[in-house]
Motif scaffolding. Structure first.
Motif, PDB file in Angstrom:
ATOM      1  N   ARG A   3       0.725  -1.097  -0.203  1.00  0.00           N
ATOM      2  CA  ARG A   3      -0.170  -0.011   0.015  1.00  0.00           C
ATOM      3  C   ARG A   3       0.782   1.209  -0.003  1.00  0.00           C
ATOM      4  N   GLU A   4       1.973   1.133   0.597  1.00  0.00           N
ATOM      5  CA  GLU A   4       2.814   2.251   0.785  1.00  0.00           C
ATOM      6  C   GLU A   4       3.679   2.432  -0.700  1.00  0.00           C
ATOM      7  N   LEU A   5       3.910   1.313  -1.185  1.00  0.00           N
ATOM      8  CA  LEU A   5       4.594   1.597  -2.667  1.00  0.00           C
ATOM      9  C   LEU A   5       3.655   2.088  -3.270  1.00  0.00           C
ATOM     10  N   ALA A   6       2.474   1.643  -3.516  1.00  0.00           N
ATOM     11  CA  ALA A   6       1.530   2.253  -4.601  1.00  0.00           C
ATOM     12  C   ALA A   6       1.260   3.757  -4.107  1.00  0.00           C
ATOM     13  N   SER A   7       1.341   3.925  -2.716  1.00  0.00           N
ATOM     14  CA  SER A   7       1.009   5.421  -2.545  1.00  0.00           C
ATOM     15  C   SER A   7       2.253   6.434  -3.195  1.00  0.00           C
ATOM     16  N   GLY A   8       3.390   5.919  -3.142  1.00  0.00           N
ATOM     17  CA  GLY A   8       4.393   6.393  -3.668  1.00  0.00           C
ATOM     18  C   GLY A   8       4.416   6.551  -5.179  1.00  0.00           C
ATOM     19  N   LEU A   9       3.690   5.471  -5.958  1.00  0.00           N
ATOM     20  CA  LEU A   9       3.648   5.482  -7.364  1.00  0.00           C
ATOM     21  C   LEU A   9       2.349   6.648  -7.826  1.00  0.00           C
ATOM     22  N   ALA A  10       1.706   6.776  -6.830  1.00  0.00           N
ATOM     23  CA  ALA A  10       0.513   7.723  -7.356  1.00  0.00           C
ATOM     24  C   ALA A  10       1.480   9.152  -7.672  1.00  0.00           C
ATOM     25  N   GLU A  11       2.577   9.631  -6.673  1.00  0.00           N
ATOM     26  CA  GLU A  11       3.000  10.792  -7.204  1.00  0.00           C
ATOM     27  C   GLU A  11       4.113  10.730  -8.341  1.00  0.00           C
ATOM     28  N   VAL A  12       4.541   9.373  -8.580  1.00  0.00           N
ATOM     29  CA  VAL A  12       5.382   9.231  -9.699  1.00  0.00           C
ATOM     30  C   VAL A  12       4.441   9.409 -11.150  1.00  0.00           C
ATOM     31  N   ILE A  13       3.566   8.707 -11.046  1.00  0.00           N
ATOM     32  CA  ILE A  13       2.687   8.844 -12.123  1.00  0.00           C
ATOM     33  C   ILE A  13       2.042  10.401 -12.197  1.00  0.00           C
ATOM     34  N   LYS A  14       1.936  11.082 -11.317  1.00  0.00           N
ATOM     35  CA  LYS A  14       1.468  12.520 -11.231  1.00  0.00           C
ATOM     36  C   LYS A  14       2.633  13.296 -11.881  1.00  0.00           C
ATOM     37  N   TYR A  15       3.954  13.014 -11.871  1.00  0.00           N
ATOM     38  CA  TYR A  15       5.121  13.663 -12.631  1.00  0.00           C
ATOM     39  C   TYR A  15       4.953  13.778 -13.983  1.00  0.00           C
ATOM     40  N   GLY A  16       4.542  12.236 -14.480  1.00  0.00           N
ATOM     41  CA  GLY A  16       4.173  11.912 -16.108  1.00  0.00           C
ATOM     42  C   GLY A  16       3.144  13.020 -16.541  1.00  0.00           C
ATOM     43  N   ILE A  17       2.099  12.939 -15.660  1.00  0.00           N
ATOM     44  CA  ILE A  17       0.801  13.870 -16.102  1.00  0.00           C
ATOM     45  C   ILE A  17       1.156  15.280 -16.275  1.00  0.00           C
ATOM     46  N   ILE A  18       1.649  15.743 -15.475  1.00  0.00           N
ATOM     47  CA  ILE A  18       1.686  17.050 -15.142  1.00  0.00           C
ATOM     48  C   ILE A  18       3.222  17.750 -16.264  1.00  0.00           C
ATOM     49  N   LEU A  19       4.222  17.081 -16.206  1.00  0.00           N
ATOM     50  CA  LEU A  19       5.348  17.466 -16.631  1.00  0.00           C
ATOM     51  C   LEU A  19       5.980  16.511 -17.869  1.00  0.00           C
ATOM     52  N   ASP A  20       5.837  15.679 -18.100  1.00  0.00           N
ATOM     53  CA  ASP A  20       6.558  14.492 -19.031  1.00  0.00           C
ATOM     54  C   ASP A  20       5.716  13.364 -19.605  1.00  0.00           C
ATOM     55  N   GLY A  21       5.043  13.725 -20.675  1.00  0.00           N
ATOM     56  CA  GLY A  21       4.503  12.462 -21.389  1.00  0.00           C
ATOM     57  C   GLY A  21       5.156  11.307 -21.783  1.00  0.00           C
ATOM     58  N   ASP A  22       6.494  11.576 -22.193  1.00  0.00           N
ATOM     59  CA  ASP A  22       7.321  10.363 -22.496  1.00  0.00           C
ATOM     60  C   ASP A  22       7.402   9.480 -20.959  1.00  0.00           C
ATOM     61  N   PHE A  23       7.696  10.141 -19.946  1.00  0.00           N
ATOM     62  CA  PHE A  23       7.907   9.382 -18.618  1.00  0.00           C
ATOM     63  C   PHE A  23       6.683   8.611 -18.417  1.00  0.00           C
ATOM     64  N   PHE A  24       5.283   9.460 -18.813  1.00  0.00           N
ATOM     65  CA  PHE A  24       4.089   8.585 -18.300  1.00  0.00           C
ATOM     66  C   PHE A  24       4.039   7.374 -19.421  1.00  0.00           C
ATOM     67  N   ASP A  25       4.619   7.332 -20.706  1.00  0.00           N
ATOM     68  CA  ASP A  25       4.599   6.347 -21.600  1.00  0.00           C
ATOM     69  C   ASP A  25       5.595   5.189 -20.828  1.00  0.00           C
ATOM     70  N   TRP A  26       6.505   5.655 -20.478  1.00  0.00           N
ATOM     71  CA  TRP A  26       7.661   4.604 -20.031  1.00  0.00           C
ATOM     72  C   TRP A  26       7.021   4.052 -18.702  1.00  0.00           C
ATOM     73  N   LEU A  27       6.418   4.771 -17.897  1.00  0.00           N
ATOM     74  CA  LEU A  27       5.534   4.070 -16.772  1.00  0.00           C
ATOM     75  C   LEU A  27       4.616   3.101 -17.185  1.00  0.00           C
ATOM     76  N   GLU A  28       4.032   3.268 -18.126  1.00  0.00           N
ATOM     77  CA  GLU A  28       2.890   2.389 -18.823  1.00  0.00           C
ATOM     78  C   GLU A  28       3.413   1.147 -19.240  1.00  0.00           C
ATOM     79  N   ILE A  29       4.849   1.157 -19.586  1.00  0.00           N
ATOM     80  CA  ILE A  29       5.639   0.254 -20.238  1.00  0.00           C
ATOM     81  C   ILE A  29       6.300  -0.674 -18.668  1.00  0.00           C
TER      82      ILE A  29
END
Lengths: 365, 365
Positions: A176-202
């Protein structure tokens, strides 16, 4: 080892990311022999890391006092903060002491604020132990405590002297704590870096499996993105506010449910979907983009709806107490694409309510 | 009207000194119509000034909330500070609010620290009502609260947006409070300006009689001297420490006697004599110079000995908790002439004890 620098003039500092850093005394730059340290951690982390870190520092001829705080967001208060001041004064710590925060966001925020305020400011070092604090709260100098009427309402901007991220800490995190951290990770993709969001999907499955190469790169990229924003806007005049995507909604969830019942990242995850739904209603975001966000959050094990205990009307009073509110007007961070967001003022309350409504699972239906 | 500017780059601010300033809405720069204000004062001052200031601000279309705190140094605590945060949150004050400190040093220090910490920093304006706060604590941005184990141990550097000194406030000061302010006035002469010390010897009676021309010039000169020091050394790396002449001894008196029993200026007065006696023993100051200091302090109605309840040995434990202590070594501000002082490290404890001993009136002898 990954290493980046947060560029803030004479307050610049390094972030070091690798496994086994806590086993190497040179990691704890700028501490030097003869220095005094107040090492602050919580009851949960103390048995896992405290003796190890203390021993390594003492072997480097550093005088270490420790203070173990209760574990949980509900203890991020002025009263518990005062325990740190008491420990510092009882130990006759002077202005030349260094506070070391060993823990997640709560320990980092409180220890940072203690360092900002003790004798009007002493040095501190962050040793973030959760993914959430590694990618978010340990970077950027925001410190503080909660007030019963609002989260993070009392605090200071106080930059650490260095941030040391030992990847081994992630091995003891709950899912649950790991997932909570991933929420902020995914946030960076959404607000600043579409390529990073793609990388996260993979690469999401690799991150969930704690693959160390993937995780090191992921943390480095998040810290880089945040460091760039902080360097451009240390005191949140403009761009830095983007980092709050989902947070205004999320803070309402945390406050209404009682701090600690929903993890921060869980509340932010649901909040990001609410922000996306609001952006949809304003015609600046598509339901297909929202679906990508929901899908990635779900794969990470995160909620994408608000708690069933809350009605849409329950959110607004909390949201209007948000620090971004100016002259009583709601200001929201809203996405405009996967990889870009903006701060928007004066969004009509009924649009926000309708967006929240769409993210409520009504248990009676 | 006397007006000076404290030069601190983009944190520069004006100090205005005149009678009747509280009757003129333009005094309260940079407030403008539509602004929100939290006006903080104490129970003693509220009946004297609160309604007047509130009315003037409200006539200028400024929305004013108020918070009245208990009066006294013993209330300069984290707990009472939290009352200000509660009032701000209950009133939904945002980052664009302005805190206004209407009172002496306690109100100024607490309101300033509240402003530094509320939402990580909002604007504040100082309206100092005592001579002590007008010449000292309202200038320079030091804010904070006490801890049971030490005075001013928790705080921040946070500069006001402006300081407004209405000389009319001095008419309601008790003789003891006026004298307490004169202790800091005399301090400026000793550490920085021998000509000003000479002027004080000539004009002390006019100041005691609240002659407005003499008082306006006196306050202006003290603010100028302090502003110059602060501009050169905002965070007390060096020169600013000189302003603490007598304070390390004085804090020991305040702490030992219980905050509020000896006024700050009274404790500093006795402390300055102890510092002078220490300097004498080090051969850098003469007993004739000390006698001039004692004479001026006595004429101002100030104590020149420590309290009879304290033995010399009672001072050191408090003094070793002073913020100027580095690596456990006592650092003292000591005069080298009337008009110059320096920070000195490693003064032998027996010299300090002997100097204190000379300033103790033993009631059994």
């Amino acid at each position: 080892m990954e290493k980046i620098t947060v560029l803030l003039g004479d307050r610049s500092y390094p972030i070091t990311i690798a496994a086994n850093l806590f086993d190497d005394p040179t990691s704890f730059w700028p501490l030097k022999p003869g220095d005094r340290v107040m090492l602050v951690t919580n009851e949960t982390l103390a048995p896992l890391y405290l003796n190890n870190v203390r021993l390594i520092l003492e072997q480097a001829d550093i005088r270490v006092d420790t203070r173990i705080l209760p574990d949980g967001e509900q203890y991020k208060s002025l009263e518990v903060l005062n325990q740190v001041f008491t420990a510092l004064l009882e130990g006759s710590h002077g202005r030349d002491t260094t506070l070391v925060a060993l823990g997640g966001g709560v320990i980092g925020d409180m220890t940072g604020f203690a360092a900002a305020s003790y004798q009007r400011g002493v040095r501190f070092i962050q040793l973030p132990t959760t993914l959430l604090s590694q990618v978010d709260s340990s970077v950027g100098g925001k410190t503080g405590v909660n007030h019963p009427l609002g989260k993070n309402m009392i605090g200071a901007f106080h930059q650490p002297a260095s941030v040391v991220i030992d990847l081994n800490c992630l091995n003891t995190l709950s899912a649950r704590e790991l997932a909570s951290g991933l929420a902020e990770v995914i946030k960076y993709g959404i607000i600043l870096d579409g390529d990073f969001f793609d990388w996260l999907e993979i690469n999401l499955n690799a991150l969930l499996a704690l693959d160390s190469a993937a995780m090191a790169w992921c943390i480095r990229r998040c810290c880089e993105l945040k460091a760039d924003v902080v360097a451009a806007d240390e005191r949140e005049g403009g761009q830095r506010a983007l980092l709050n995507l989902g947070h205004t909604f999320g803070h309402a969830i945390e406050a209404h449910m009682g701090y600690g019942n929903w993890l921060h990242g869980e509340a932010v995850a649901a909040g990001m979907v609410m922000a996306a739904r609001t952006a949809e209603r304003l015609g600046q975001f598509t339901s297909v983009q929202t679906a990508r966000i929901i899908d990635l959050l779900k794969r990470a094990g995160l909620p994408t709806n608000g708690p069933s205990e809350m009605r849409a009307e329950d959110y607004l009073p909390h949201m209007l107490r948000d620090k971004k509110v100016l002259a009583g007007e709601l200001r929201l961070v809203l996405p405009i694409s996967i990889g870009a967001a903006q701060v928007q003022s004066g969004v009509a309350h009924d649009i926000v309510l309708a967006a929240i409504e769409k993210c409520i699972v009504n248990p009676t239906f």
